[in-house]
Design a protein around this motif. Structure first.
Motif, mmCIF file in Angstrom:
data_model
loop_
_atom_site.group_PDB
_atom_site.id
_atom_site.type_symbol
_atom_site.label_atom_id
_atom_site.label_comp_id
_atom_site.label_asym_id
_atom_site.label_seq_id
_atom_site.Cartn_x
_atom_site.Cartn_y
_atom_site.Cartn_z
ATOM 1 N N LYS A 1 62.573 -60.693 60.682
ATOM 2 C CA LYS A 1 63.828 -60.400 61.377
ATOM 3 C C LYS A 1 64.881 -59.786 60.465
ATOM 4 O O LYS A 1 65.576 -58.833 60.848
ATOM 5 N N HIS A 2 65.026 -60.309 59.260
ATOM 6 C CA HIS A 2 66.093 -59.846 58.371
ATOM 7 C C HIS A 2 65.809 -58.431 57.864
ATOM 8 O O HIS A 2 66.729 -57.624 57.730
ATOM 9 N N ALA A 3 64.546 -58.137 57.574
ATOM 10 C CA ALA A 3 64.199 -56.777 57.161
ATOM 11 C C ALA A 3 64.490 -55.789 58.284
ATOM 12 O O ALA A 3 64.963 -54.673 58.037
ATOM 13 N N ARG A 4 64.245 -56.191 59.512
ATOM 14 C CA ARG A 4 64.515 -55.315 60.656
ATOM 15 C C ARG A 4 66.017 -55.127 60.860
ATOM 16 O O ARG A 4 66.499 -54.003 61.031
ATOM 17 N N ASN A 5 66.737 -56.242 60.837
ATOM 18 C CA ASN A 5 68.167 -56.172 61.164
ATOM 19 C C ASN A 5 69.005 -55.553 60.050
ATOM 20 O O ASN A 5 69.980 -54.844 60.316
ATOM 21 N N VAL A 6 68.666 -55.851 58.814
ATOM 22 C CA VAL A 6 69.485 -55.396 57.686
ATOM 23 C C VAL A 6 69.109 -53.987 57.244
ATOM 24 O O VAL A 6 69.975 -53.157 56.956
ATOM 25 N N LEU B 1 68.818 -57.622 49.958
ATOM 26 C CA LEU B 1 68.518 -58.730 50.865
ATOM 27 C C LEU B 1 67.671 -59.788 50.188
ATOM 28 O O LEU B 1 68.013 -60.974 50.185
ATOM 29 N N TYR B 2 66.558 -59.382 49.588
ATOM 30 C CA TYR B 2 65.644 -60.349 48.986
ATOM 31 C C TYR B 2 66.082 -60.767 47.583
ATOM 32 O O TYR B 2 65.499 -61.681 47.004
ATOM 33 N N VAL C 1 62.061 -66.855 52.885
ATOM 34 C CA VAL C 1 62.161 -65.474 52.425
ATOM 35 C C VAL C 1 62.588 -64.555 53.569
ATOM 36 O O VAL C 1 63.473 -63.718 53.415
ATOM 37 N N ASP C 2 61.951 -64.690 54.707
ATOM 38 C CA ASP C 2 62.307 -63.945 55.911
ATOM 39 C C ASP C 2 61.707 -64.713 57.083
ATOM 40 O O ASP C 2 60.950 -65.671 56.877
ATOM 41 N N GLU C 3 62.027 -64.301 58.290
ATOM 42 C CA GLU C 3 61.550 -65.055 59.446
ATOM 43 C C GLU C 3 60.020 -64.998 59.501
ATOM 44 O O GLU C 3 59.422 -63.927 59.631
#
Length: 386
Positions: A27-32, A75-76, A256-258
């Motif tokens: 989710k975070h990779a997609r949104n950010v 992000l990461y 780490v991410d969803e």
């Protein structure tokens, strides 16, 4: 007996993803970063002593622009510090450094260079270097054995992150730019197994509460705004059954991410440093007997949990009963080493202190031409034979 050391990677890759692996949604990779395309890479650990210890994962991003690369790196970077991997310079990407998402220059978009990376390229050097490896603990439990398990590893990752932030402050002090302690040279592991109760209390003091649940019932804290770099504590709370205060920390993982978690899966030689999915996590920990907390490490040097400074004998976060005995001189004849080289646990039944070793290594990671970290050759030799 066998002395403590790292083992070369022996993982097997390229196999079909088993049906019981829950695909991460990222989710975070997609949104950010606006990433919509990624591939799940499945590996297995042939030395696993239990089926739950077999899987380990990687995520490949087959087509990233420079802007997406920068956003993922930031992000990461919350997960233990910034990676040193850089976007390939062999391109004709004309992106600039701003985050403007409304750039309609079609010619620029046409010329954007696309590169392929995996998620390890964006994670901290400590994670890059250890992923897929196993650690051989001492097989003879002497007065102070040496282990490197889940919370020793994750505390190490978080502590190194704090040191990175400290280095970045040097940018404001030009007179320090040419000193030899370059940021990459500060990336060293601390091999340890701090006390379970002490680590639990350390997180209560130096992290922020996010959620009191992590599982399907609350969608893995999604509605509690869980973020990359948050830590999940899995523990037993026996205070209502046995004693006024008795919490045992069973495990520690990082979000780490969803759908994707970082862990060291146990302390035995058959377990790896790895990334796993929610399905693998549930097999071990979703059995209804554990309590969980999601917590967010506080920022700043004062809030950093430093193993050598805080969790060794006499440290600010060491067990109070052990520090009291130490200050009274009651441990003088039982300590098998210096105070800052030992972590202590208290055996309530036996009324004694049990010790584990702490090795604060001074061997920095090695880096390839892409600035991706790996373990130095010295780590594959016994740590206690300098």
């Amino acid at each position: 007996g066998v002395e403590a050391h790292f083992l070369p990677r022996s993982i097997v890759g390229g196999s079909t993803v088993p049906a019981d692996i829950v695909l991460p949604s990222m989710k975070h990779a997609r949104n950010v970063a606006g990433v919509e395309d990624w591939d799940l890479e499945y590996y297995s650990n042939p030395e696993a002593t239990h089926p739950n210890f077999t899987p380990l994962l990687n995520i490949r991003f087959p087509s990233l622009t420079r802007r997406q690369f920068r956003k993922l790196r930031k992000l990461y970077g919350r997960c233990g510090g910034m990676s040193f991997v850089t976007f390939s310079e062999n391109d004709n990407d004309n992106d600039n450094d701003d985050d403007d998402q409304n750039n309609n220059d079609q010619n620029t978009n046409k010329n954007k260079k696309i590169q392929s990376y995996d998620i390890l390229d964006f994670l901290a050097p400590s994670i890059q270097a250890t992923w897929g490896h196993r650690f051989q603990p001492e097989d003879e439990f002497g007065r102070a054995p040496l282990f490197y398990q889940c919370y020793g590893f994750l505390l190490d990752v978080l502590s190194i992150k704090s040191n990175q932030r400290r280095w970045r402050s040097r940018l404001l002090r030009p007179w320090t730019w040419f000193l030899p302690n370059h940021r990459r040279q500060q990336q060293c592991l601390t091999i340890s197994t701090p006390d379970s109760k002490a680590v639990y209390e350390a997180f209560q003091q130096r992290s922020l509460f996010v959620s009191d649940s992590f599982g399907p019932s609350n969608d893995y804290a999604r509605n509690d705004d869980i973020q990359p770099g948050d830590v999940i504590l899995i523990y037993h709370d026996n205070s209502r059954q046995f004693r006024e205060y008795d919490v045992w920390l069973d495990h520690l993982v990082m979000y780490v991410d969803e759908g994707l978690l970082l862990e060291k899966s146990g302390s035995g030689v058959g377990t790896t440093f790895r990334l796993i999915d929610y399905g693998t996590f549930e097999k071990s920990w979703g059995i209804g007997v554990f309590e969980m907390q999601v917590r967010r490490p506080k920022q700043g040097r004062r809030n950093r949990i430093d193993i050598v400074r805080d969790l060794t004998i006499g440290g600010a976060l060491s067990l109070p009963i052990i520090n009291t005995m130490f200050n009274k001189g009651e441990l003088k004849n039982t300590m098998p080493g210096k105070a800052k080289e030992l972590c202590g646990s208290y055996d309530d039944d036996g009324g004694r202190v049990l010790y584990t070793k702490v090795i604060d290594t001074d061997h920095p990671f090695e880096y390839d031409e892409r600035n991706r970290a790996s373990l130095p050759p010295r780590f594959f030799q016994p740590f206690l034979k300098e």
